[in-house]
Design a protein around this motif. Structure first.
Motif, mmCIF file in Angstrom:
data_model
loop_
_atom_site.group_PDB
_atom_site.id
_atom_site.type_symbol
_atom_site.label_atom_id
_atom_site.label_comp_id
_atom_site.label_asym_id
_atom_site.label_seq_id
_atom_site.Cartn_x
_atom_site.Cartn_y
_atom_site.Cartn_z
ATOM 1 N N ILE A 19 -12.743 9.158 4.150
ATOM 2 C CA ILE A 19 -11.716 10.087 4.613
ATOM 3 C C ILE A 19 -12.304 11.247 5.408
ATOM 4 O O ILE A 19 -11.857 11.560 6.512
ATOM 5 N N GLY A 77 0.824 -1.200 0.000
ATOM 6 C CA GLY A 77 0.000 0.000 0.000
ATOM 7 C C GLY A 77 0.856 1.246 0.000
ATOM 8 O O GLY A 77 2.084 1.188 0.098
ATOM 9 N N ARG A 78 0.215 2.370 -0.140
ATOM 10 C CA ARG A 78 0.923 3.645 -0.129
ATOM 11 C C ARG A 78 0.042 4.689 0.539
ATOM 12 O O ARG A 78 -1.169 4.530 0.640
ATOM 13 N N VAL A 79 0.677 5.745 0.996
ATOM 14 C CA VAL A 79 -0.039 6.852 1.626
ATOM 15 C C VAL A 79 -0.039 8.027 0.659
ATOM 16 O O VAL A 79 1.004 8.409 0.126
ATOM 17 N N GLU A 80 -1.204 8.585 0.402
ATOM 18 C CA GLU A 80 -1.324 9.762 -0.443
ATOM 19 C C GLU A 80 -1.858 10.915 0.392
ATOM 20 O O GLU A 80 -2.792 10.736 1.170
ATOM 21 N N ARG A 81 -1.267 12.082 0.254
ATOM 22 C CA ARG A 81 -1.800 13.265 0.922
ATOM 23 C C ARG A 81 -2.810 13.926 -0.003
ATOM 24 O O ARG A 81 -2.524 14.190 -1.166
ATOM 25 N N ARG A 82 -4.009 14.173 0.516
ATOM 26 C CA ARG A 82 -5.055 14.837 -0.249
ATOM 27 C C ARG A 82 -5.543 16.048 0.536
ATOM 28 O O ARG A 82 -5.993 15.915 1.676
ATOM 29 N N HIS A 91 -12.081 11.509 9.508
ATOM 30 C CA HIS A 91 -11.317 12.604 10.095
ATOM 31 C C HIS A 91 -12.159 13.348 11.124
ATOM 32 O O HIS A 91 -11.675 13.679 12.219
ATOM 33 N N ARG A 148 -14.005 7.209 -0.403
ATOM 34 C CA ARG A 148 -12.701 6.563 -0.551
ATOM 35 C C ARG A 148 -12.001 6.508 0.799
ATOM 36 O O ARG A 148 -11.323 7.440 1.215
ATOM 37 N N GLY A 149 -12.205 5.394 1.499
ATOM 38 C CA GLY A 149 -11.649 5.267 2.832
ATOM 39 C C GLY A 149 -12.414 6.049 3.875
ATOM 40 O O GLY A 149 -11.959 6.176 5.008
#
Length: 219
Positions: free
Chosen positions: A77, A1-6, A81, A74-75
């Protein structure tokens, strides 16, 4: 997996009630998820499609238009949060009511203007609304497990009674580029939104609050 900052923006509006600023102050959280699909990826070796934009008119611009406060599928998010860093104490949120896919009627619950509630058998919310004359049906497709497929689940995970009002009828445009504005039934949306408002007003009356059934929420 990877972490993306949005980086994203949200809208929060507060309408103070009769107990605002008192020790008995509580909150009703209204939200909807903005769908995550975006642009359909190109297939290697295939020509670019004429339309690759997944507008998400029903899923879930129809829900966002009711409240203009969005999570994100998507997750989860946005809602996740907020649940982790709420603007008010979680224990003061009496209910988090989510709205998704209100753009088309569902014949299984009576057609135009009719709504169903995810996880109807998990809390007192649906039965209490019906007792007060507000037409909210139980989820007619429990096998779809929609209770854990929208932003309400982020709040359920932290103990807040949270469910989704919808009229999704399993239409063929779900997550397709064909989910366009001109496929929505706007007369139905108006009636559905009015039913959502009735539910909100009933909760805001403050003489009752929904509770989880024993053993819930099972996630």
């Amino acid at each position: 997996g990877r972490v993306e900052r949005r980086d994203d923006a949200n809208v929060v509006g507060v309408l103070p009630g009769t107990r605002a600023g008192t020790p008995d102050e509580s909150f009703l959280l209204l939200c909807a998820h903005r769908d995550h699909v975006g642009v359909k990826p190109l297939q290697e070796g295939q020509p670019a499609p004429e339309d690759a934009i997944l507008n998400g008119a029903d899923d879930d611009a129809s829900g966002c238009s009711v409240v203009l406060v969005t999570g994100e599928e998507r997750g989860m998010i946005g809602s996740r949060h907020y649940a982790e860093d709420p603007t008010v104490p979680l224990e003061s949120i009496a209910c988090a009511l989510n709205f998704e896919m209100l753009g088309r009627p569902d014949d299984l619950v009576g057609g135009a203007g009719k709504l169903w509630l995810t996880g109807d058998d998990r809390s007192s919310l649906g039965p209490a609304l019906r007792e007060k004359g507000i037409e909210v049906a139980a989820d007619p497709r429990p096998e779809g497990n929609f209770f854990v497929r929208s932003d309400n689940v982020s709040f359920a995970r932290v103990g807040v009674v949270s469910q989704t009002l919808s009229s999704y009828n399993m239409h063929a445009d779900y997550h397709k580029v064909t989910d366009e504005w001109d496929t929505l039934d706007y007369a139905h949306m108006e009636r559905a939104s009015a039913a959502c408002l009735d539910a909100v007003r009933s909760l805001l009356a403050g003489d009752w609050a929904p509770t989880w059934n024993e053993g819930e929420p099972k996630l």
